[in-house]
Scaffold this motif. Structure first.
Motif, PDB file in Angstrom:
ATOM      1  N   PRO A 151       0.826  -1.209   0.000  1.00 35.41           N
ATOM      2  CA  PRO A 151       0.000   0.000   0.000  1.00 35.41           C
ATOM      3  C   PRO A 151       0.862   1.261   0.000  1.00 35.41           C
ATOM      4  O   PRO A 151       2.006   1.248   0.468  1.00 35.41           O
ATOM      5  CB  PRO A 151      -0.794  -0.109   1.301  1.00 35.41           C
ATOM      6  CG  PRO A 151      -0.032  -1.051   2.145  1.00 35.41           C
ATOM      7  CD  PRO A 151       0.698  -1.966   1.232  1.00 35.41           C
ATOM      8  N   SER A 152       0.285   2.334  -0.511  1.00 37.42           N
ATOM      9  CA  SER A 152       1.027   3.587  -0.616  1.00 37.42           C
ATOM     10  C   SER A 152       1.284   4.181   0.763  1.00 37.42           C
ATOM     11  O   SER A 152       0.600   3.871   1.740  1.00 37.42           O
ATOM     12  CB  SER A 152       0.252   4.583  -1.470  1.00 37.42           C
ATOM     13  OG  SER A 152      -0.933   4.963  -0.793  1.00 37.42           O
ATOM     14  N   ARG A 153       2.272   5.043   0.836  1.00 33.89           N
ATOM     15  CA  ARG A 153       2.624   5.674   2.106  1.00 33.89           C
ATOM     16  C   ARG A 153       1.463   6.526   2.623  1.00 33.89           C
ATOM     17  O   ARG A 153       1.170   6.557   3.813  1.00 33.89           O
ATOM     18  CB  ARG A 153       3.867   6.551   1.920  1.00 33.89           C
ATOM     19  CG  ARG A 153       4.637   6.748   3.204  1.00 33.89           C
ATOM     20  CD  ARG A 153       5.930   7.531   3.022  1.00 33.89           C
ATOM     21  NE  ARG A 153       6.615   7.269   1.767  1.00 33.89           N
ATOM     22  CZ  ARG A 153       7.113   8.216   0.978  1.00 33.89           C
ATOM     23  NH1 ARG A 153       7.005   9.479   1.309  1.00 33.89           N
ATOM     24  NH2 ARG A 153       7.724   7.907  -0.142  1.00 33.89           N
ATOM     25  N   ARG A 154       0.784   7.196   1.706  1.00 38.49           N
ATOM     26  CA  ARG A 154      -0.355   8.042   2.081  1.00 38.49           C
ATOM     27  C   ARG A 154      -1.465   7.210   2.718  1.00 38.49           C
ATOM     28  O   ARG A 154      -2.073   7.603   3.721  1.00 38.49           O
ATOM     29  CB  ARG A 154      -0.869   8.745   0.837  1.00 38.49           C
ATOM     30  CG  ARG A 154      -2.041   9.645   1.083  1.00 38.49           C
ATOM     31  CD  ARG A 154      -2.418  10.363  -0.190  1.00 38.49           C
ATOM     32  NE  ARG A 154      -3.667  11.077   0.012  1.00 38.49           N
ATOM     33  CZ  ARG A 154      -4.528  11.326  -0.952  1.00 38.49           C
ATOM     34  NH1 ARG A 154      -4.286  10.941  -2.175  1.00 38.49           N
ATOM     35  NH2 ARG A 154      -5.637  11.965  -0.700  1.00 38.49           N
ATOM     36  N   PHE A 155      -1.733   6.045   2.133  1.00 39.08           N
ATOM     37  CA  PHE A 155      -2.773   5.159   2.653  1.00 39.08           C
ATOM     38  C   PHE A 155      -2.414   4.665   4.056  1.00 39.08           C
ATOM     39  O   PHE A 155      -3.254   4.668   4.951  1.00 39.08           O
ATOM     40  CB  PHE A 155      -2.943   3.973   1.703  1.00 39.08           C
ATOM     41  CG  PHE A 155      -3.925   2.950   2.179  1.00 39.08           C
ATOM     42  CD1 PHE A 155      -5.286   3.151   2.042  1.00 39.08           C
ATOM     43  CD2 PHE A 155      -3.486   1.780   2.788  1.00 39.08           C
ATOM     44  CE1 PHE A 155      -6.197   2.205   2.473  1.00 39.08           C
ATOM     45  CE2 PHE A 155      -4.389   0.822   3.230  1.00 39.08           C
ATOM     46  CZ  PHE A 155      -5.739   1.044   3.071  1.00 39.08           C
ATOM     47  N   THR A 156      -1.163   4.244   4.243  1.00 40.17           N
ATOM     48  CA  THR A 156      -0.770   3.722   5.557  1.00 40.17           C
ATOM     49  C   THR A 156      -0.801   4.823   6.614  1.00 40.17           C
ATOM     50  O   THR A 156      -1.211   4.577   7.755  1.00 40.17           O
ATOM     51  CB  THR A 156       0.632   3.081   5.515  1.00 40.17           C
ATOM     52  OG1 THR A 156       1.556   3.996   4.936  1.00 40.17           O
ATOM     53  CG2 THR A 156       0.614   1.811   4.730  1.00 40.17           C
ATOM     54  N   GLN A 157      -0.409   6.042   6.244  1.00 39.20           N
ATOM     55  CA  GLN A 157      -0.482   7.155   7.197  1.00 39.20           C
ATOM     56  C   GLN A 157      -1.926   7.460   7.565  1.00 39.20           C
ATOM     57  O   GLN A 157      -2.254   7.698   8.734  1.00 39.20           O
ATOM     58  CB  GLN A 157       0.175   8.400   6.612  1.00 39.20           C
ATOM     59  CG  GLN A 157       1.683   8.341   6.577  1.00 39.20           C
ATOM     60  CD  GLN A 157       2.286   9.540   5.874  1.00 39.20           C
ATOM     61  OE1 GLN A 157       1.598  10.295   5.190  1.00 39.20           O
ATOM     62  NE2 GLN A 157       3.593   9.709   6.024  1.00 39.20           N
TER      63      GLN A 157
END
Length: 82
Positions: free
Chosen positions: A37-43
């Motif tokens: 998953p993208s960094r934005r999604f995990t954040q």
């Protein structure tokens, strides 16, 4: 003219030889570092979980406290000595 449907699928973001699922599976196997998953999604998810935990903590603290294990002076389990 038709619009392309918005999708969260990673398969649409990948440019591979064909659009076949088999080729995507092969690409995924060859590039495991690009699959997650993208960094934005995990954040975003981490922030949501923090908020959820904070709300749960608030509910627990503001709730009514009950004494489950109180001093049982009227214990009936020892009265049956027939």
């Amino acid at each position: 003219m038709t619009r392309r449907k918005k999708t969260r699928s990673l398969s649409d973001k990948v440019t591979i030889r064909t659009g076949r699922r088999k080729d995507y599976k092969q690409w995924r196997h060859d590039n495991p570092d690009q699959v997650g998953p993208s960094r934005r999604f995990t954040q975003k998810k981490r922030q949501q979980r923090k908020l959820q935990a904070a709300r749960k903590q608030e509910r627990q603290e503001s709730g009514q406290s009950i004494d489950i294990h109180t001093d049982n002076t009227h214990d009936n389990s020892h009265d049956k000595d027939d």
